[in-house]
Design a protein around this motif. Structure first.
Motif, short mmCIF file in Angstrom:
data_model
loop_
_atom_site.label_atom_id
_atom_site.label_comp_id
_atom_site.label_asym_id
_atom_site.label_seq_id
_atom_site.Cartn_x
_atom_site.Cartn_y
_atom_site.Cartn_z
N GLY A 109 22.54 31.10 50.76
CA GLY A 109 23.69 31.77 50.16
C GLY A 109 23.75 31.52 48.67
N THR A 110 24.88 31.92 48.09
CA THR A 110 25.08 31.82 46.65
C THR A 110 26.46 31.26 46.37
N CYS A 111 26.53 30.39 45.37
CA CYS A 111 27.81 29.90 44.88
C CYS A 111 27.80 30.08 43.37
N ALA A 112 28.69 30.90 42.88
CA ALA A 112 28.69 31.32 41.48
C ALA A 112 27.32 31.94 41.21
N ALA A 113 26.57 31.42 40.26
CA ALA A 113 25.25 31.98 39.97
C ALA A 113 24.14 31.18 40.61
N VAL A 114 24.48 30.18 41.40
CA VAL A 114 23.47 29.31 42.01
C VAL A 114 23.10 29.85 43.39
N VAL A 115 21.80 30.11 43.57
CA VAL A 115 21.29 30.59 44.85
C VAL A 115 20.70 29.42 45.62
N PHE A 116 21.19 29.20 46.84
CA PHE A 116 20.62 28.17 47.70
C PHE A 116 19.40 28.79 48.37
N THR A 117 18.24 28.21 48.13
CA THR A 117 16.98 28.83 48.54
C THR A 117 16.70 28.70 50.03
N GLY A 118 17.43 27.87 50.72
CA GLY A 118 17.24 27.78 52.17
C GLY A 118 16.06 26.96 52.60
N THR A 119 15.75 25.91 51.87
CA THR A 119 14.69 25.00 52.28
C THR A 119 15.11 24.30 53.56
N ASP A 120 14.20 24.20 54.53
CA ASP A 120 14.52 23.49 55.77
C ASP A 120 15.02 22.09 55.45
N ASP A 121 16.13 21.73 56.03
CA ASP A 121 16.77 20.42 55.85
C ASP A 121 17.25 20.17 54.43
N GLY A 122 17.31 21.20 53.58
CA GLY A 122 17.75 21.04 52.20
C GLY A 122 19.26 20.86 52.10
N GLY A 134 39.34 19.83 43.74
CA GLY A 134 39.62 21.12 44.36
C GLY A 134 38.40 21.99 44.55
N ASP A 135 37.23 21.58 44.02
CA ASP A 135 36.01 22.35 44.31
C ASP A 135 35.83 22.42 45.82
N TRP A 136 35.35 23.55 46.31
CA TRP A 136 35.22 23.72 47.76
C TRP A 136 34.05 24.63 48.10
N ILE A 137 33.63 24.53 49.35
CA ILE A 137 32.61 25.43 49.89
C ILE A 137 32.90 25.66 51.37
N ARG A 138 32.69 26.89 51.82
CA ARG A 138 32.89 27.24 53.24
C ARG A 138 31.58 27.81 53.75
N ILE A 139 31.14 27.32 54.91
CA ILE A 139 29.88 27.77 55.50
C ILE A 139 30.12 28.24 56.93
N ILE A 140 29.21 29.08 57.40
CA ILE A 140 29.26 29.57 58.79
C ILE A 140 27.86 29.48 59.38
N GLY A 141 27.79 29.07 60.63
CA GLY A 141 26.51 28.99 61.32
C GLY A 141 26.09 30.33 61.88
N ASP A 142 24.77 30.58 61.90
CA ASP A 142 24.28 31.83 62.46
C ASP A 142 23.65 31.65 63.85
N GLY A 143 23.55 30.38 64.30
CA GLY A 143 22.98 30.12 65.62
C GLY A 143 21.48 30.27 65.68
N THR A 148 25.22 29.63 56.35
CA THR A 148 25.35 30.52 55.21
C THR A 148 26.67 30.26 54.50
N THR A 149 26.65 30.21 53.17
CA THR A 149 27.89 30.06 52.43
C THR A 149 28.67 31.38 52.50
N ILE A 150 29.97 31.26 52.73
CA ILE A 150 30.82 32.46 52.78
C ILE A 150 31.94 32.38 51.76
N GLY A 151 31.94 31.33 50.97
CA GLY A 151 32.92 31.18 49.90
C GLY A 151 32.75 29.84 49.23
N CYS A 152 33.10 29.78 47.95
CA CYS A 152 32.97 28.50 47.24
C CYS A 152 33.62 28.60 45.88
N ASP A 153 33.84 27.44 45.28
CA ASP A 153 34.27 27.35 43.90
C ASP A 153 33.80 26.00 43.39
#
Length: 159
Positions: A109-122, A134-143, A148-153
């Motif tokens: 996913g992406t937070c601001a301009a930062v792309v999480f590349t999805g490295t296994d176990d990263g 107050g910085d936060w991140i919300r993630i959801i599992g795909d099974g 995947t990030t679905i929101g952040c600041d």
């Protein structure tokens, strides 16, 4: 016409009573689950140490104000959401979220301009330098592949 003249003052009084009863400026205390836009907050926790999450933690909000602590995710669960909040002072708390290392899950996913590349176990981190309360991140599992990030600041880095 007489009936209308009688009903108008009654309606005015009724509308005034409704407006007075729904004053949203007052404080409110509520215990139990609260639903927002289809997501259910099952728990709010202020953690002080490392936390290993399980399926029973889905929907929880986790806050941390202690430096250098890690949240370990379970094996990805389709539809399972977690929210992590940095409650420490500005530039004082490093918060790390790590996938379950035994199954090669990843965080994408992406937070601001930062792309999480999805490295296994990263890991994904709210960097200590530049972190704000107050910085936060919300993630959801795909099974399947992970989370995947679905929101952040805030300032987040990921592998």
């Amino acid at each position: 016409m007489k009936k209308l003249l009688i009903l108008i003052p009654i309606l005015v009084v009724l509308l005034f009573a409704i407006a007075w009863a729904t004053n949203i400026g007052d404080d409110m205390t509520y215990e139990g689950a609260v639903t927002f836009s289809g997501s259910q907050i099952t728990s709010w926790t202020l953690d002080t140490d490392n936390v290993t999450l399980t399926a029973s933690n889905c929907g929880e909000y986790h806050a941390i104000a202690t430096d250098a602590k890690t949240y370990t995710l379970p094996t990805t669960i389709a539809g399972c959401e977690y929210t992590f909040i940095n409650m420490g002072a500005d530039d004082a708390v490093l918060l790390t979220i790590t996938p379950n290392d035994s199954v090669a899950d990843k965080i994408v996913g992406t937070c601001a301009a930062v792309v999480f590349t999805g490295t296994d176990d990263g890991d994904v981190t709210n960097t200590k330098s530049g972190a704000n309360q107050g910085d936060w991140i919300r993630i959801i599992g795909d099974g399947n592949i992970g989370w995947t990030t679905i929101g952040c600041d805030g300032v987040w880095a990921g592998a």
